[in-house]
Design a protein around this motif. Sequence first.
Motif, PDB file in Angstrom:
ATOM      1  N   UNK A 137       0.854  -1.182   0.000  1.00 53.78           N
ATOM      2  CA  UNK A 137       0.000   0.000   0.000  1.00 53.78           C
ATOM      3  C   UNK A 137       0.896   1.240   0.000  1.00 53.78           C
ATOM      4  N   UNK A 138       0.669   2.121  -0.966  1.00 58.63           N
ATOM      5  CA  UNK A 138       1.471   3.347  -1.068  1.00 58.63           C
ATOM      6  C   UNK A 138       0.654   4.503  -0.502  1.00 58.63           C
ATOM      7  N   UNK A 151       1.826  14.679   3.094  1.00 58.71           N
ATOM      8  CA  UNK A 151       2.011  16.106   2.798  1.00 58.71           C
ATOM      9  C   UNK A 151       3.451  16.552   3.001  1.00 58.71           C
ATOM     10  N   UNK A 152       4.306  15.664   3.513  1.00 57.40           N
ATOM     11  CA  UNK A 152       5.700  16.081   3.716  1.00 57.40           C
ATOM     12  C   UNK A 152       6.467  16.043   2.406  1.00 57.40           C
ATOM     13  N   UNK A 153       7.624  16.670   2.402  1.00 57.41           N
ATOM     14  CA  UNK A 153       8.476  16.705   1.216  1.00 57.41           C
ATOM     15  C   UNK A 153       9.246  15.385   1.073  1.00 57.41           C
ATOM     16  N   UNK A 154       9.572  14.988  -0.167  1.00 58.46           N
ATOM     17  CA  UNK A 154      10.344  13.755  -0.361  1.00 58.46           C
ATOM     18  C   UNK A 154      11.728  13.866   0.276  1.00 58.46           C
ATOM     19  N   UNK A 155      12.179  12.757   0.846  1.00 57.23           N
ATOM     20  CA  UNK A 155      13.537  12.686   1.362  1.00 57.23           C
ATOM     21  C   UNK A 155      14.454  12.173   0.265  1.00 57.23           C
ATOM     22  N   UNK A 156      15.738  12.256   0.496  1.00 56.89           N
ATOM     23  CA  UNK A 156      16.716  11.823  -0.500  1.00 56.89           C
ATOM     24  C   UNK A 156      16.467  10.367  -0.890  1.00 56.89           C
ATOM     25  N   UNK A 157      16.347  10.121  -2.186  1.00 56.11           N
ATOM     26  CA  UNK A 157      16.154   8.765  -2.685  1.00 56.11           C
ATOM     27  C   UNK A 157      14.716   8.322  -2.791  1.00 56.11           C
ATOM     28  N   UNK A 158      13.775   9.080  -2.231  1.00 56.71           N
ATOM     29  CA  UNK A 158      12.368   8.694  -2.306  1.00 56.71           C
ATOM     30  C   UNK A 158      11.775   9.083  -3.660  1.00 56.71           C
ATOM     31  N   UNK A 159      10.945   8.191  -4.202  1.00 56.54           N
ATOM     32  CA  UNK A 159      10.349   8.395  -5.524  1.00 56.54           C
ATOM     33  C   UNK A 159       8.840   8.509  -5.372  1.00 56.54           C
ATOM     34  N   UNK A 160       8.279   9.560  -5.954  1.00 54.52           N
ATOM     35  CA  UNK A 160       6.832   9.767  -5.902  1.00 54.52           C
ATOM     36  C   UNK A 160       6.121   8.611  -6.591  1.00 54.52           C
ATOM     37  N   UNK A 161       5.132   8.047  -5.919  1.00 52.50           N
ATOM     38  CA  UNK A 161       4.387   6.935  -6.467  1.00 52.50           C
ATOM     39  C   UNK A 161       4.966   5.574  -6.124  1.00 52.50           C
ATOM     40  N   UNK A 175       1.028  14.981   7.387  1.00 51.97           N
ATOM     41  CA  UNK A 175      -0.106  14.061   7.406  1.00 51.97           C
ATOM     42  C   UNK A 175       0.166  12.893   6.467  1.00 51.97           C
ATOM     43  N   UNK A 176      -0.362  11.741   6.849  1.00 47.81           N
ATOM     44  CA  UNK A 176      -0.235  10.534   6.048  1.00 47.81           C
ATOM     45  C   UNK A 176      -1.609   9.886   5.928  1.00 47.81           C
ATOM     46  N   UNK A 177      -1.852   9.202   4.818  1.00 46.16           N
ATOM     47  CA  UNK A 177      -3.134   8.532   4.660  1.00 46.16           C
ATOM     48  C   UNK A 177      -3.069   7.426   3.620  1.00 46.16           C
ATOM     49  N   UNK A 178      -4.064   6.542   3.647  1.00 42.85           N
ATOM     50  CA  UNK A 178      -4.147   5.430   2.700  1.00 42.85           C
ATOM     51  C   UNK A 178      -5.239   5.692   1.683  1.00 42.85           C
ATOM     52  N   UNK A 179      -4.906   5.843   0.407  1.00 44.56           N
ATOM     53  CA  UNK A 179      -5.928   6.075  -0.629  1.00 44.56           C
ATOM     54  C   UNK A 179      -6.869   4.879  -0.747  1.00 44.56           C
ATOM     55  N   UNK A 180      -8.154   5.145  -0.857  1.00 42.26           N
ATOM     56  CA  UNK A 180      -9.156   4.085  -0.933  1.00 42.26           C
ATOM     57  C   UNK A 180      -9.155   3.377  -2.296  1.00 42.26           C
ATOM     58  N   UNK A 181      -9.140   4.135  -3.382  1.00 44.48           N
ATOM     59  CA  UNK A 181      -9.370   3.572  -4.719  1.00 44.48           C
ATOM     60  C   UNK A 181      -8.407   2.450  -5.096  1.00 44.48           C
ATOM     61  N   UNK A 182      -7.081   2.623  -4.977  1.00 43.04           N
ATOM     62  CA  UNK A 182      -6.187   1.535  -5.390  1.00 43.04           C
ATOM     63  C   UNK A 182      -6.317   0.280  -4.537  1.00 43.04           C
ATOM     64  N   UNK A 183      -6.646   0.447  -3.260  1.00 46.97           N
ATOM     65  CA  UNK A 183      -6.820  -0.713  -2.385  1.00 46.97           C
ATOM     66  C   UNK A 183      -8.057  -1.504  -2.803  1.00 46.97           C
ATOM     67  N   UNK A 184      -9.174  -0.811  -3.016  1.00 47.86           N
ATOM     68  CA  UNK A 184     -10.399  -1.506  -3.402  1.00 47.86           C
ATOM     69  C   UNK A 184     -10.253  -2.160  -4.778  1.00 47.86           C
ATOM     70  N   UNK A 185      -9.517  -1.513  -5.680  1.00 48.27           N
ATOM     71  CA  UNK A 185      -9.297  -2.100  -7.007  1.00 48.27           C
ATOM     72  C   UNK A 185      -8.482  -3.385  -6.896  1.00 48.27           C
ATOM     73  N   UNK A 222     -11.945   9.826   0.325  1.00 51.78           N
ATOM     74  CA  UNK A 222     -11.026   9.095  -0.548  1.00 51.78           C
ATOM     75  C   UNK A 222      -9.900   8.404   0.211  1.00 51.78           C
ATOM     76  N   UNK A 223      -9.867   8.561   1.548  1.00 55.71           N
ATOM     77  CA  UNK A 223      -8.832   7.920   2.356  1.00 55.71           C
ATOM     78  C   UNK A 223      -9.460   6.881   3.281  1.00 55.71           C
ATOM     79  N   UNK A 224      -8.850   5.717   3.352  1.00 55.06           N
ATOM     80  CA  UNK A 224      -9.323   4.669   4.256  1.00 55.06           C
ATOM     81  C   UNK A 224      -8.923   4.955   5.695  1.00 55.06           C
ATOM     82  N   UNK A 225      -7.776   5.579   5.867  1.00 56.85           N
ATOM     83  CA  UNK A 225      -7.312   5.981   7.195  1.00 56.85           C
ATOM     84  C   UNK A 225      -6.300   7.096   7.000  1.00 56.85           C
ATOM     85  N   UNK A 226      -6.157   7.940   8.018  1.00 62.36           N
ATOM     86  CA  UNK A 226      -5.184   9.012   7.929  1.00 62.36           C
ATOM     87  C   UNK A 226      -4.815   9.492   9.332  1.00 62.36           C
TER      88      UNK A 226
END
Length: 209
Positions: A38-39, A43-53, A85-95, A72-76
Amino acid sequence: MIEIARRGVCLVLSAPSGAGKTAITDALLATEPALERSVSVTTRQPRAGEIDGVHYHFISETLFQAAITDGALLEWARVLRGTHAYGTPRAPVEAALEAGRDVVFDIDWQGHCALRQKLPGDVVSVFILPPDLATLELRLRRRAGDVAAEIERRMRVARDEISHWAEFDHVVVNDNLPAATEAVRAVLHAARLATVRQAELPRFVAGLA
């Protein structure tokens, strides 16, 4: 082995920092083709080496608030006194679940509770315990160095996390990483075979007549 079409599983792994859940998660992902991570959005900025998505979906505070409002979030949750803030998107999980793929979550006890409320029939959870607190402190010390205040803070957080062990379906003590990984794998495989999860089972059994 005959495979019967089924609904996917939400495999939640939770543990205090240093208990080994990341290593177990990585080992499962490397050997279970039907399992995906689960990705989360953050809202935080990427750290060194982190890739969006890949590591996270990095989004603005405005978009995060909109996702909450739209359901649109299952939990946050917010961390660091509400800074990020961090959260789990609903759509990709349900798919994934609909397609029969399993999703592994690395979330805390609060996230587990929220996820189970949203997807009550799909969540199977495992809490990972260290063999003892001395071992856990040693692992945390290796990460944080010798900063006493930081070690103390992390141990306080760890004790709070551990106090919620009974809220999970299964508990695994990680005193041996390969053995702990296999224990979690057994939980995943059993969840896949649950009668209620195998949607095509009635048709398959009818065909045996």
